[in-house]
Design a protein around this motif. Structure first.
Motif, PDB file in Angstrom:
ATOM      1  N   GLN A  70       0.836  -1.207   0.000  1.00 34.25           N
ATOM      2  CA  GLN A  70       0.000   0.000   0.000  1.00 34.25           C
ATOM      3  C   GLN A  70       0.870   1.256   0.000  1.00 34.25           C
ATOM      4  N   ALA A  71       1.893   1.256   0.845  1.00 33.67           N
ATOM      5  CA  ALA A  71       2.782   2.415   0.927  1.00 33.67           C
ATOM      6  C   ALA A  71       3.538   2.626  -0.377  1.00 33.67           C
ATOM      7  N   GLU A  72       3.883   1.556  -1.074  1.00 31.51           N
ATOM      8  CA  GLU A  72       4.561   1.684  -2.360  1.00 31.51           C
ATOM      9  C   GLU A  72       3.655   2.353  -3.390  1.00 31.51           C
ATOM     10  N   ILE A  73       2.369   2.025  -3.368  1.00 24.32           N
ATOM     11  CA  ILE A  73       1.425   2.672  -4.290  1.00 24.32           C
ATOM     12  C   ILE A  73       1.384   4.169  -4.030  1.00 24.32           C
ATOM     13  N   ASP A  74       1.336   4.544  -2.763  1.00 26.24           N
ATOM     14  CA  ASP A  74       1.343   5.967  -2.422  1.00 26.24           C
ATOM     15  C   ASP A  74       2.639   6.632  -2.891  1.00 26.24           C
ATOM     16  N   ARG A  75       3.750   5.990  -2.625  1.00 29.48           N
ATOM     17  CA  ARG A  75       5.057   6.549  -3.041  1.00 29.48           C
ATOM     18  C   ARG A  75       5.094   6.791  -4.547  1.00 29.48           C
ATOM     19  N   ASP A  76       4.638   5.820  -5.321  1.00 36.87           N
ATOM     20  CA  ASP A  76       4.730   5.930  -6.769  1.00 36.87           C
ATOM     21  C   ASP A  76       3.793   6.997  -7.332  1.00 36.87           C
ATOM     22  N   ALA A  77       2.840   7.462  -6.518  1.00 36.60           N
ATOM     23  CA  ALA A  77       1.987   8.582  -6.911  1.00 36.60           C
ATOM     24  C   ALA A  77       2.533   9.920  -6.413  1.00 36.60           C
ATOM     25  N   GLY A  78       3.695   9.883  -5.757  1.00 36.45           N
ATOM     26  CA  GLY A  78       4.324  11.112  -5.287  1.00 36.45           C
ATOM     27  C   GLY A  78       4.097  11.427  -3.819  1.00 36.45           C
ATOM     28  N   THR A  79       3.315  10.599  -3.116  1.00 30.07           N
ATOM     29  CA  THR A  79       3.090  10.811  -1.686  1.00 30.07           C
ATOM     30  C   THR A  79       4.283  10.264  -0.914  1.00 30.07           C
ATOM     31  N   LEU A  80       5.037  11.157  -0.297  1.00 28.24           N
ATOM     32  CA  LEU A  80       6.262  10.762   0.391  1.00 28.24           C
ATOM     33  C   LEU A  80       6.193  10.966   1.893  1.00 28.24           C
ATOM     34  N   LEU A  81       5.077  11.536   2.368  1.00 24.13           N
ATOM     35  CA  LEU A  81       4.856  11.700   3.806  1.00 24.13           C
ATOM     36  C   LEU A  81       3.401  11.357   4.088  1.00 24.13           C
ATOM     37  N   ILE A  82       3.183  10.452   5.037  1.00 25.85           N
ATOM     38  CA  ILE A  82       1.845   9.967   5.372  1.00 25.85           C
ATOM     39  C   ILE A  82       1.594  10.197   6.849  1.00 25.85           C
ATOM     40  N   ARG A  83       0.479  10.863   7.156  1.00 23.12           N
ATOM     41  CA  ARG A  83      -0.006  10.832   8.535  1.00 23.12           C
ATOM     42  C   ARG A  83      -0.973   9.658   8.605  1.00 23.12           C
ATOM     43  N   ASP A  84      -0.505   8.565   9.184  1.00 23.67           N
ATOM     44  CA  ASP A  84      -1.299   7.344   9.240  1.00 23.67           C
ATOM     45  C   ASP A  84      -2.326   7.502  10.352  1.00 23.67           C
ATOM     46  N   CYS A  85      -3.555   7.764   9.955  1.00 26.00           N
ATOM     47  CA  CYS A  85      -4.587   8.207  10.893  1.00 26.00           C
ATOM     48  C   CYS A  85      -5.274   7.024  11.589  1.00 26.00           C
ATOM     49  N   GLY A  86      -4.463   6.169  12.175  1.00 25.68           N
ATOM     50  CA  GLY A  86      -4.981   5.017  12.903  1.00 25.68           C
ATOM     51  C   GLY A  86      -4.754   3.731  12.140  1.00 25.68           C
ATOM     52  N   ALA A  87      -4.061   2.783  12.750  1.00 27.68           N
ATOM     53  CA  ALA A  87      -3.798   1.489  12.119  1.00 27.68           C
ATOM     54  C   ALA A  87      -3.880   0.389  13.166  1.00 27.68           C
ATOM     55  N   GLU A 314       4.637  21.709   6.855  1.00 33.42           N
ATOM     56  CA  GLU A 314       4.860  22.635   7.968  1.00 33.42           C
ATOM     57  C   GLU A 314       3.950  22.295   9.138  1.00 33.42           C
ATOM     58  N   TRP A 315       2.693  21.986   8.850  1.00 33.34           N
ATOM     59  CA  TRP A 315       1.743  21.619   9.906  1.00 33.34           C
ATOM     60  C   TRP A 315       2.204  20.368  10.651  1.00 33.34           C
ATOM     61  N   LEU A 316       2.751  19.417   9.920  1.00 32.28           N
ATOM     62  CA  LEU A 316       3.200  18.161  10.524  1.00 32.28           C
ATOM     63  C   LEU A 316       4.629  18.243  11.052  1.00 32.28           C
ATOM     64  N   ARG A 317       5.190  19.464  11.015  1.00 34.90           N
ATOM     65  CA  ARG A 317       6.534  19.722  11.555  1.00 34.90           C
ATOM     66  C   ARG A 317       7.586  18.898  10.818  1.00 34.90           C
ATOM     67  N   TRP A 318       7.457  18.912   9.480  1.00 38.25           N
ATOM     68  CA  TRP A 318       8.371  18.171   8.622  1.00 38.25           C
ATOM     69  C   TRP A 318       8.971  19.136   7.605  1.00 38.25           C
ATOM     70  N   SER A 319      10.197  18.912   7.236  1.00 42.30           N
ATOM     71  CA  SER A 319      10.903  19.850   6.373  1.00 42.30           C
ATOM     72  C   SER A 319      10.416  19.801   4.933  1.00 42.30           C
ATOM     73  N   GLY A 320      10.701  20.885   4.206  1.00 45.59           N
ATOM     74  CA  GLY A 320      10.386  20.980   2.786  1.00 45.59           C
ATOM     75  C   GLY A 320      11.666  21.050   1.975  1.00 45.59           C
ATOM     76  N   VAL A 321      11.723  22.023   1.048  1.00 39.97           N
ATOM     77  CA  VAL A 321      12.918  22.196   0.226  1.00 39.97           C
ATOM     78  C   VAL A 321      13.806  23.238   0.898  1.00 39.97           C
ATOM     79  N   GLU A 322      14.774  22.766   1.641  1.00 41.56           N
ATOM     80  CA  GLU A 322      15.693  23.663   2.339  1.00 41.56           C
ATOM     81  C   GLU A 322      17.024  22.960   2.534  1.00 41.56           C
TER      82      GLU A 322
END
Length: 356
Positions: A70-87, A314-322
């Motif tokens: 599942q995570a690979e599918i997200d990655r291949d669509a460009g999603t590189l950061l996931i807030r996993d909202c309950g597992a 920024e909301w998730l306190r994760w870096s961007g392009v810097e």
């Protein structure tokens, strides 16, 4: 690891820049011998799915290898950061893999018996146990806790809150003292005032927002992740609820006004972020659909992109392009600010400086 070089228009600032990557991190200073892997297009900080369930399938919890897929599918669509909202499964081993998106875990959903989807939540027999359960999930997760704020109550035949206001206030205060933030699944209207007044940090779905609770969220700075691609399932939920006509009518009404509801939240200045609710009935890799939906209900293209990239980071306190940040980047040949469909066709995906 081979040093890399990119030359592109970098969003959100829109300036053409050179980026170098060494040891998996961005450098704004030249790196000798770097190989150019992208030249002339557009670069975004890795996309963010702010409501995603890695570890849940159509039948409930899945094995770890399926969660990785599942995570690979997200990655291949460009999603590189996931807030996993309950597992319901322990996905910490996936965080050790350098080929999968970064996962911010919220631990397990906290609910009451028979008041959520079977097999997905920790169900508390007594609501007074909620603060202690929140403390346990705060220690287990990565700074987020997921409550089930409302669900169908079969004794009344409609959506109803799971928790009293007093217990919510104590539980959310407990989370904050432990350095965690709290979010809650909420479809209807009645659970929202108690959650917002208790200081909750985010509302998921929020289809029951009223003018009053929109104003309250805006005043408190409470975030909203509306998961509009999941709201499209509401007619199916209603049609299946043959034993509960009040619930069916309610879900239909929430669906019919969902776009207007989210539009009001955006207009009021509530921080709104993109989340798909992937897992279960929603496929992974559909973040572009959610971004398009946010634009449909009133966000500009840049606002919608921010909600799924630099603003969400920024909301998730994760870096961007810097300089010095992890090289988690998505590259496109065309400008997504002009056409959001560009998000569906990334040209290059870099995760920790590795090209996918």
């Amino acid at each position: 690891m081979t040093a890399l070089h990119l030359r592109a228009t970098v969003l959100p600032d829109g300036a053409q820049r050179d980026l170098w990557i060494a040891d998996g991190r961005i450098s704004l200073e030249p790196v000798a011998g770097a190989e150019t892997v992208f030249d002339g297009g557009y670069v975004l900080p890795g996309l963010v799915d702010a409501h995603c369930h890695v570890g849940i399938g159509t039948q409930g919890p899945v094995e770890l290898d399926e969660a990785a897929a599942q995570a690979e599918i997200d990655r291949d669509a460009g999603t590189l950061l996931i807030r996993d909202c309950g597992a319901p499964i322990d996905t910490r081993p996936l965080q050790q893999r350098d080929d999968l998106p970064r996962i911010i875990r919220a631990g397990k959903h906290l609910a009451r018996p028979k008041r959520y989807i079977p097999k997905l939540s920790d169900d508390l027999d007594d609501e007074q146990h909620l603060p202690a359960a929140v403390a346990e999930q705060a220690a287990y997760g990565d700074g987020w806790i997921k409550l089930v704020g409302d669900w169908i109550d079969r004794s009344v035949g409609d959506l109803a809150p799971l928790w009293s206001d007093e217990v919510l206030a104590e539980a959310i205060d407990t989370a904050h003292r432990l350095g965690a933030r709290v979010t809650a699944h909420v479809f209807g209207e009645d659970a929202l005032p108690g959650l917002i007044n208790a200081g909750i940090d985010c509302i998921e779905h929020g289809t029951g927002l009223t003018d009053e609770t929109v104003e309250l969220m805006a005043a408190r700075g409470t975030a909203l992740v509306p998961t509009l691609v999941n709201v499209e399932n509401f007619p199916g939920f209603a049609a299946a609820a043959t034993k509960y006509p009040d619930y069916a009518t309610h879900m239909t009404d929430l669906y019919e006004r969902a776009d207007r509801t989210v539009a009001k939240a955006i207009e009021a200045g509530i921080p709104v972020y993109a989340g798909t609710d992937a897992g279960g009935g929603i496929p992974h890799g559909v973040l572009a659909d959610e971004v398009a939906a946010l634009h449909r209900v009133g966000m500009s293209t840049e606002q919608a992109l921010s909600a799924a990239s630099w603003g969400a980071r920024e909301w998730l306190r994760w870096s961007g392009v810097e300089h010095g940040a992890l090289a988690d980047l998505v590259c496109y040949d065309a400008d997504p600010r002009k056409d959001l469909d560009v998000l569906r066709s990334p040209s290059r995906i870099l995760l920790g400086g590795k090209v996918f």
